[in-house]
Design a protein around this motif. Structure first.
Motif, PDB file in Angstrom:
ATOM      1  N   MET A 157      55.973  57.714  56.229  1.00  0.00           N
ATOM      2  CA  MET A 157      56.567  58.979  56.875  1.00  0.00           C
ATOM      3  C   MET A 157      56.003  58.864  58.355  1.00  0.00           C
ATOM      4  N   ALA A 158      55.133  57.889  58.799  1.00  0.00           N
ATOM      5  CA  ALA A 158      54.546  57.860  60.083  1.00  0.00           C
ATOM      6  C   ALA A 158      55.317  57.854  61.264  1.00  0.00           C
ATOM      7  N   VAL A 159      56.670  57.301  61.209  1.00  0.00           N
ATOM      8  CA  VAL A 159      57.502  57.543  62.179  1.00  0.00           C
ATOM      9  C   VAL A 159      58.187  58.889  62.369  1.00  0.00           C
ATOM     10  N   ALA A 160      58.751  59.345  61.361  1.00  0.00           N
ATOM     11  CA  ALA A 160      59.427  60.557  61.441  1.00  0.00           C
ATOM     12  C   ALA A 160      58.297  61.646  62.008  1.00  0.00           C
ATOM     13  N   LEU A 161      57.023  61.547  61.656  1.00  0.00           N
ATOM     14  CA  LEU A 161      55.992  62.557  62.123  1.00  0.00           C
ATOM     15  C   LEU A 161      55.453  62.147  63.568  1.00  0.00           C
ATOM     16  N   GLY A 162      55.829  61.103  64.074  1.00  0.00           N
ATOM     17  CA  GLY A 162      55.400  60.588  65.201  1.00  0.00           C
ATOM     18  C   GLY A 162      56.481  61.015  66.109  1.00  0.00           C
ATOM     19  N   LEU A 163      57.688  61.193  65.863  1.00  0.00           N
ATOM     20  CA  LEU A 163      59.097  61.398  66.747  1.00  0.00           C
ATOM     21  C   LEU A 163      59.413  62.876  66.449  1.00  0.00           C
ATOM     22  N   HIS A 164      58.875  63.523  65.397  1.00  0.00           N
ATOM     23  CA  HIS A 164      59.191  64.781  64.921  1.00  0.00           C
ATOM     24  C   HIS A 164      60.658  65.441  65.663  1.00  0.00           C
ATOM     25  N   PRO A 165      61.555  64.729  64.951  1.00  0.00           N
ATOM     26  CA  PRO A 165      63.042  65.313  65.134  1.00  0.00           C
ATOM     27  C   PRO A 165      63.245  66.616  64.575  1.00  0.00           C
ATOM     28  N   LEU A 191      49.540  60.292  53.316  1.00  0.00           N
ATOM     29  CA  LEU A 191      49.235  59.269  52.536  1.00  0.00           C
ATOM     30  C   LEU A 191      48.805  57.989  53.240  1.00  0.00           C
ATOM     31  N   LYS A 192      48.069  57.163  52.644  1.00  0.00           N
ATOM     32  CA  LYS A 192      47.739  55.722  53.069  1.00  0.00           C
ATOM     33  C   LYS A 192      48.739  55.008  52.624  1.00  0.00           C
ATOM     34  N   TRP A 193      49.348  53.963  53.632  1.00  0.00           N
ATOM     35  CA  TRP A 193      50.601  53.389  53.234  1.00  0.00           C
ATOM     36  C   TRP A 193      50.474  51.905  54.024  1.00  0.00           C
ATOM     37  N   ALA A 194      50.508  50.675  52.778  1.00  0.00           N
ATOM     38  CA  ALA A 194      50.400  49.292  53.462  1.00  0.00           C
ATOM     39  C   ALA A 194      51.726  49.273  54.362  1.00  0.00           C
ATOM     40  N   GLY A 195      51.426  48.749  55.487  1.00  0.00           N
ATOM     41  CA  GLY A 195      52.542  48.333  56.464  1.00  0.00           C
ATOM     42  C   GLY A 195      53.318  49.609  57.135  1.00  0.00           C
ATOM     43  N   GLY A 196      52.370  50.524  57.346  1.00  0.00           N
ATOM     44  CA  GLY A 196      52.636  51.922  57.924  1.00  0.00           C
ATOM     45  C   GLY A 196      52.721  51.784  59.412  1.00  0.00           C
ATOM     46  N   LYS A 197      53.783  52.253  59.863  1.00  0.00           N
ATOM     47  CA  LYS A 197      54.277  52.031  61.384  1.00  0.00           C
ATOM     48  C   LYS A 197      53.441  53.067  62.308  1.00  0.00           C
ATOM     49  N   ARG A 198      52.202  53.631  62.193  1.00  0.00           N
ATOM     50  CA  ARG A 198      52.052  54.509  63.216  1.00  0.00           C
ATOM     51  C   ARG A 198      51.703  54.009  64.485  1.00  0.00           C
ATOM     52  N   TRP A 199      51.370  52.677  64.280  1.00  0.00           N
ATOM     53  CA  TRP A 199      50.870  51.773  65.708  1.00  0.00           C
ATOM     54  C   TRP A 199      52.136  51.392  66.212  1.00  0.00           C
ATOM     55  N   LEU A 200      53.327  51.610  65.613  1.00  0.00           N
ATOM     56  CA  LEU A 200      54.597  51.171  66.558  1.00  0.00           C
ATOM     57  C   LEU A 200      55.119  52.352  67.087  1.00  0.00           C
ATOM     58  N   ILE A 201      54.789  53.451  67.025  1.00  0.00           N
ATOM     59  CA  ILE A 201      55.319  54.808  67.340  1.00  0.00           C
ATOM     60  C   ILE A 201      55.318  54.525  69.220  1.00  0.00           C
ATOM     61  N   PRO A 209      49.212  44.893  64.214  1.00  0.00           N
ATOM     62  CA  PRO A 209      47.529  44.993  64.105  1.00  0.00           C
ATOM     63  C   PRO A 209      47.289  44.548  62.723  1.00  0.00           C
ATOM     64  N   ARG A 210      47.919  43.298  62.255  1.00  0.00           N
ATOM     65  CA  ARG A 210      47.463  42.646  60.781  1.00  0.00           C
ATOM     66  C   ARG A 210      47.200  41.264  61.095  1.00  0.00           C
ATOM     67  N   MET A 211      46.841  40.510  60.224  1.00  0.00           N
ATOM     68  CA  MET A 211      46.453  39.170  60.258  1.00  0.00           C
ATOM     69  C   MET A 211      47.731  38.469  59.483  1.00  0.00           C
ATOM     70  N   ILE A 212      48.242  37.140  59.425  1.00  0.00           N
ATOM     71  CA  ILE A 212      49.067  36.428  58.925  1.00  0.00           C
ATOM     72  C   ILE A 212      48.738  36.321  57.446  1.00  0.00           C
ATOM     73  N   SER A 213      47.562  36.358  57.152  1.00  0.00           N
ATOM     74  CA  SER A 213      47.092  35.980  55.581  1.00  0.00           C
ATOM     75  C   SER A 213      45.586  36.463  55.527  1.00  0.00           C
ATOM     76  N   CYS A 214      45.170  36.320  54.230  1.00  0.00           N
ATOM     77  CA  CYS A 214      43.866  36.617  54.064  1.00  0.00           C
ATOM     78  C   CYS A 214      43.012  35.205  53.722  1.00  0.00           C
ATOM     79  N   THR A 215      43.653  34.262  54.086  1.00  0.00           N
ATOM     80  CA  THR A 215      43.094  32.779  53.970  1.00  0.00           C
ATOM     81  C   THR A 215      41.913  32.315  55.187  1.00  0.00           C
ATOM     82  N   GLY A 216      41.663  33.404  56.184  1.00  0.00           N
ATOM     83  CA  GLY A 216      40.745  32.916  57.192  1.00  0.00           C
ATOM     84  C   GLY A 216      41.496  32.655  58.539  1.00  0.00           C
ATOM     85  N   ASP A 217      42.838  32.691  58.533  1.00  0.00           N
ATOM     86  CA  ASP A 217      43.489  32.858  59.680  1.00  0.00           C
ATOM     87  C   ASP A 217      43.673  34.164  60.290  1.00  0.00           C
ATOM     88  N   ARG A 218      43.052  34.262  61.506  1.00  0.00           N
ATOM     89  CA  ARG A 218      42.944  35.329  62.221  1.00  0.00           C
ATOM     90  C   ARG A 218      44.123  35.594  63.142  1.00  0.00           C
TER      91      ARG A 218
END
Length: 273
Positions: free
Chosen positions: A53-61, A20-30, A250-259
């Motif tokens: 399920m990004a972490v479980a699939l990344g660690l594959h216990p 699935l696509k998932w907002a806040g997914g943790k694939r980058w954190l693996i 890998p995300r920005m603080i907000s969508c108000t122009g703050d990068r």
């Protein structure tokens, strides 16, 4: 465009992507979690908030206990474990999207959301809606609009996931109700300590954040928790004796122009004991 899996195909655990696509997914954190997990890979992995399920699939216990309060998400994973083959006609079309969204909400209102059709519709809506968001109104109805993607890769056949999920238990409950063993390795990724937390009906309040942190602190086994590194989250986990790591997310603080990259906290306890 569709991706068709073959029964004769071989795909190792590490090559399976989150379905699935998932907002806040943790694939980058693996890459940050793997060194914490390596010495404990013989343990059962417990995720009170499995999300994408990004972490479980990344660690594959070999063994895992995956939980989430979102019953639509858990229904999809239960069907995934059975070897889901989507028979729903999936097209990237606005009219079809809203027709399917209406049908999905009808199933929810009638209490039939835990059907195979419910799982298929949830997958389609997830892939086709705006940014893959999972959001519900006060009536429990999915209300994310059409995503307007140029192309979408839909998957019909999820049978490649069955062997990976064979030793994984999947449940839908409050985190405090799941049956944790003293030796379990817990990875907790709750809704962030931010204003908008309606990933599932009821939200996740500050009291819930405190309740979770105290629950994790009482666990005798290894614990890793992630959250947005707000001042009060950092203070909460420090007071409970966790070692804290701060990472650039890998995300920005907000969508108000703050990068400015958002800061992510990893709170760790019992990993190096």
């Amino acid at each position: 465009m569709r991706l068709q899996a073959s029964q004769s195909s071989f795909l190792s655990r590490t090559e399976l992507s989150p379905p699935l696509k998932w907002a806040g997914g943790k694939r980058w954190l693996i890459p940050a979690i793997v060194p914490l997990w390596e010495g404990h890979s013989h343990r059962r992995l417990v995720e009170p908030f499995v999300g994408g399920m990004a972490v479980a699939l990344g660690l594959h216990p070999e063994n895992a206990y995956l939980n989430d309060s979102n019953h639509h998400l858990i229904n999809f994973y239960q069907w995934l474990k059975r070897g889901l083959v989507v028979e729903l006609s999936m097209v990237n079309d606005k009219e079809v999207f809203y027709r399917y969204r209406t049908r999905f909400n009808e199933l929810t209102r009638s209490g039939c959301y835990n059907s195979k059709e419910g799982a298929e519709l949830f997958y389609y809506l997830n892939r086709t809606c705006f940014n893959g968001l999972c959001r519900f109104n006060s009536k429990g109805e999915f209300n994310v609009p059409f995503g307007k993607y140029k192309t979408i890769n839909y998957t019909d056949d999820f049978t490649l996931y069955t062997s990976v999920l064979a030793g994984w238990e999947i449940s839908q409950d409050d985190f405090s109700s799941i049956q944790v063993r003293p030796e379990d390795f817990i990875y907790a990724d709750p809704p962030y300590d931010v204003e908008f937390t309606s990933y599932s009906p009821g939200g996740f309040s500050w009291d819930d954040q405190v309740r979770l942190a105290e629950w994790l602190a009482r666990h005798p086994g290894p614990v890793v928790a992630s959250n947005q590194a707000t001042k009060r989250i950092l203070a909460l986990y420090e007071e409970l004796g966790f070692y804290r790591l701060i990472l650039d997310a890998p995300r920005m603080i907000s969508c108000t122009g703050d990068r400015t990259p958002a800061k992510e906290m990893l709170a760790v306890k019992g990993v190096w004991d």
